[in-house]
Design a protein around this motif. Structure first.
Motif, PDB file in Angstrom:
ATOM      1  N   ASN A  29       0.855  -1.156   0.117  1.00 31.03           N
ATOM      2  CA  ASN A  29      -0.012  -0.067   0.101  1.00 31.03           C
ATOM      3  C   ASN A  29       0.812   1.165  -0.153  1.00 31.03           C
ATOM      4  OD1 ASN A  29      -2.532  -1.335  -0.068  1.00 31.03           O
ATOM      5  ND2 ASN A  29      -2.557  -1.449   2.085  1.00 31.03           N
ATOM      6  N   TYR A  30       1.784   1.294   0.873  1.00 31.42           N
ATOM      7  CA  TYR A  30       2.643   2.494   0.726  1.00 31.42           C
ATOM      8  C   TYR A  30       3.528   2.558  -0.333  1.00 31.42           C
ATOM      9  CZ  TYR A  30       6.987   5.302   1.833  1.00 31.42           C
ATOM     10  OH  TYR A  30       7.821   6.290   1.757  1.00 31.42           O
ATOM     11  N   ASP A  33       0.872   4.029  -2.845  1.00 30.34           N
ATOM     12  CA  ASP A  33       0.611   5.579  -2.648  1.00 30.34           C
ATOM     13  C   ASP A  33       1.889   6.259  -3.039  1.00 30.34           C
ATOM     14  OD1 ASP A  33      -1.667   4.913  -1.356  1.00 30.34           O
ATOM     15  OD2 ASP A  33      -0.743   4.965   0.677  1.00 30.34           O
ATOM     16  N   ASP A  37       1.475   9.441  -5.740  1.00 37.06           N
ATOM     17  CA  ASP A  37       2.141  10.988  -5.319  1.00 37.06           C
ATOM     18  C   ASP A  37       2.981  11.264  -6.303  1.00 37.06           C
ATOM     19  OD1 ASP A  37       0.458  10.958  -3.060  1.00 37.06           O
ATOM     20  OD2 ASP A  37       2.055  10.272  -1.846  1.00 37.06           O
TER      21      ASP A  37
END
Length: 130
Positions: A29-30, A33, A37
């Motif tokens: 998930n990181y 993300d 971004d």
């Protein structure tokens, strides 16, 4: 779509690095993300990297190549035995080329051109045959 990517990355990480599922999902998930971004609003093309995979396969084929085992290698990799020989020939030619550039510090000497010497002139210089 991005959630699926995160899950897929998490599954691969959990298998490869033997991490707990929760930790792998958090990392996936990181990473998803971070991608959002950095690349949000853009279309991204990611090549398949098949040439790298093919190169690794070709090297393995050449390292395992011995006299008479091309049919066996071809069956294992799903190739024709002719293709196995082509891969090996290309590998050997590249190896010879690299070896020649490493061992040769200066370019090879040029051979003098034939200045039109006739066979009888060469024989005459040795003492006969005319």
């Amino acid at each position: 779509m991005l959630q699926g990517l995160a899950e897929n990355m998490a599954v691969h990480m959990a298998k490869k690095y033997q991490t707990p599922d929760e930790q792998a999902m958090e990392i996936g998930n990181y990473l998803a993300d971070c991608l959002v971004d950095h690349w949000k609003g853009q279309t991204i093309y990611i090549p398949s990297d098949s040439s790298y995979k093919r190169s690794a396969r070709d090297i393995e084929i050449c390292e395992r190549m011995e006299r008479g085992n091309a049919h066996e290698i071809a069956a294992e990799f799903g190739l024709s035995f002719v293709r196995v020989y082509q891969i090996n020939a290309r590998y050997l030619a590249e190896k010879r080329k690299n070896l020649n550039t490493l061992t040769s510090s200066k370019p090879p000497a040029k051979h003098p051109k034939n200045r039109g010497l006739q066979a009888h002139n060469i024989f005459s210089a040795r003492g006969g045959y005319d």
